[in-house]
Design a protein around this motif. Structure first.
Motif, PDB file in Angstrom:
ATOM      1  N   ARG A  49       0.833  -1.213   0.000  1.00  0.00           N
ATOM      2  CA  ARG A  49       0.000   0.000   0.000  1.00  0.00           C
ATOM      3  C   ARG A  49       0.864   1.258   0.000  1.00  0.00           C
ATOM      4  NH1 ARG A  49      -5.128   1.769   0.787  1.00  0.00           N
ATOM      5  NH2 ARG A  49      -5.460   3.538   2.148  1.00  0.00           N
ATOM      6  N   GLN A  52      -2.519   7.015   0.351  1.00  0.00           N
ATOM      7  CA  GLN A  52      -3.974   6.903   0.337  1.00  0.00           C
ATOM      8  C   GLN A  52      -4.460   5.725  -0.499  1.00  0.00           C
ATOM      9  OE1 GLN A  52      -6.088   8.881   2.196  1.00  0.00           O
ATOM     10  NE2 GLN A  52      -4.121   9.459   3.070  1.00  0.00           N
ATOM     11  N   GLY A  53      -3.546   4.894  -0.979  1.00  0.00           N
ATOM     12  CA  GLY A  53      -3.925   3.742  -1.783  1.00  0.00           C
ATOM     13  C   GLY A  53      -3.616   3.980  -3.253  1.00  0.00           C
ATOM     14  N   LYS A  80      -7.160  -0.465   4.324  1.00  0.00           N
ATOM     15  CA  LYS A  80      -7.449   0.521   5.365  1.00  0.00           C
ATOM     16  C   LYS A  80      -6.231   1.426   5.523  1.00  0.00           C
ATOM     17  CE  LYS A  80     -10.548  -2.515   7.842  1.00  0.00           C
ATOM     18  NZ  LYS A  80     -10.808  -3.267   9.056  1.00  0.00           N
ATOM     19  N   ASN A  81      -6.489   2.685   5.874  1.00  0.00           N
ATOM     20  CA  ASN A  81      -5.388   3.605   6.130  1.00  0.00           C
ATOM     21  C   ASN A  81      -4.478   3.026   7.203  1.00  0.00           C
ATOM     22  OD1 ASN A  81      -6.109   5.516   4.254  1.00  0.00           O
ATOM     23  ND2 ASN A  81      -7.358   6.689   5.697  1.00  0.00           N
ATOM     24  N   GLY A  82      -3.184   3.104   6.963  1.00  0.00           N
ATOM     25  CA  GLY A  82      -2.214   2.573   7.917  1.00  0.00           C
ATOM     26  C   GLY A  82      -1.832   1.131   7.659  1.00  0.00           C
ATOM     27  N   GLU A  86      -2.798  -4.051   0.590  1.00  0.00           N
ATOM     28  CA  GLU A  86      -4.202  -3.952   0.234  1.00  0.00           C
ATOM     29  C   GLU A  86      -4.498  -4.962  -0.867  1.00  0.00           C
ATOM     30  OE1 GLU A  86      -5.155  -0.026  -1.169  1.00  0.00           O
ATOM     31  OE2 GLU A  86      -3.576  -0.020  -2.658  1.00  0.00           O
TER      32      GLU A  86
END
Length: 187
Positions: A49, A52-53, A80-82, A86
């Protein structure tokens, strides 16, 4: 005309005219059986990731040929953020017209770009895998590991189904895009 068959791939039509109706039936059967390869891309997993993706795209082409490549639309990762990794639910189908299915090897590659970018210069190659056309287990979900440009395992996997021949895979997924099947009809 009973001595003519039409091959439709996407929006392209090719008309074949045989000397006899029997020959037309033979051609129709051969084209339906060997028209190409459908690759139903389901999910790309364990993608590293970024911020922000990212958005991801899958490209398919035959190894060692100048054949046309096909690609999915850009799909956003679902992380998910952090999170460190992903996944990306692609759920799209690609179709390649095979020059020779017995010798065909499909190369699938995955690239990404930042979510907020449309710049081609920001595309990043993440990995690729090879699918030997004649020996692929047809219709069953398979998972392939992607390799880097240096041919090392990237840690990323891609889940897909393959269909060899002239009909599209049938899927239940609402988001799946079905390519136009290689339909062959007698004119």
């Amino acid at each position: 005309d009973k001595n003519e068959c039409v091959l439709t791939v996407g929006n392209k039509k090719v008309r074949l005219r045989a000397a006899t109706e029997e020959e037309t039936k033979k051609w129709t059967k051969q084209i339906q059986e060997h028209a190409g390869i459908f690759i139903q891309v389901d999910t790309i997993s364990k993608l590293p990731r970024l911020g922000q993706g990212s958005k991801y795209i899958v490209t398919a082409k035959f190894k060692g040929t100048n054949s046309e490549q096909q690609q999915t639309t850009w799909c956003q990762g679902t992380g998910k953020n952090g999170a460190e990794t992903e996944d990306c639910n692609v759920r799209q189908q690609l179709y390649l017209l095979a020059p020779d299915l017995q010798k065909a090897v499909v190369i699938l590659s995955v690239e990404r770009r930042p979510v907020d970018s449309n710049e081609a210069s920001e595309r990043e190659f993440l990995g690729s895998c090879e699918l030997p056309g004649a020996s692929v287990e047809v219709g069953k979900p398979i998972v392939h590991k992607l390799l880097t440009k240096e041919k090392e395992e990237s840690g990323i996997t891609i889940r897909l189904k393959v269909r060899v021949g002239g009909t599209a895979l049938q899927g239940r997924d609402k988001g799946s895009t079905r390519a136009s099947a290689a339909n062959v009809t007698r004119a």
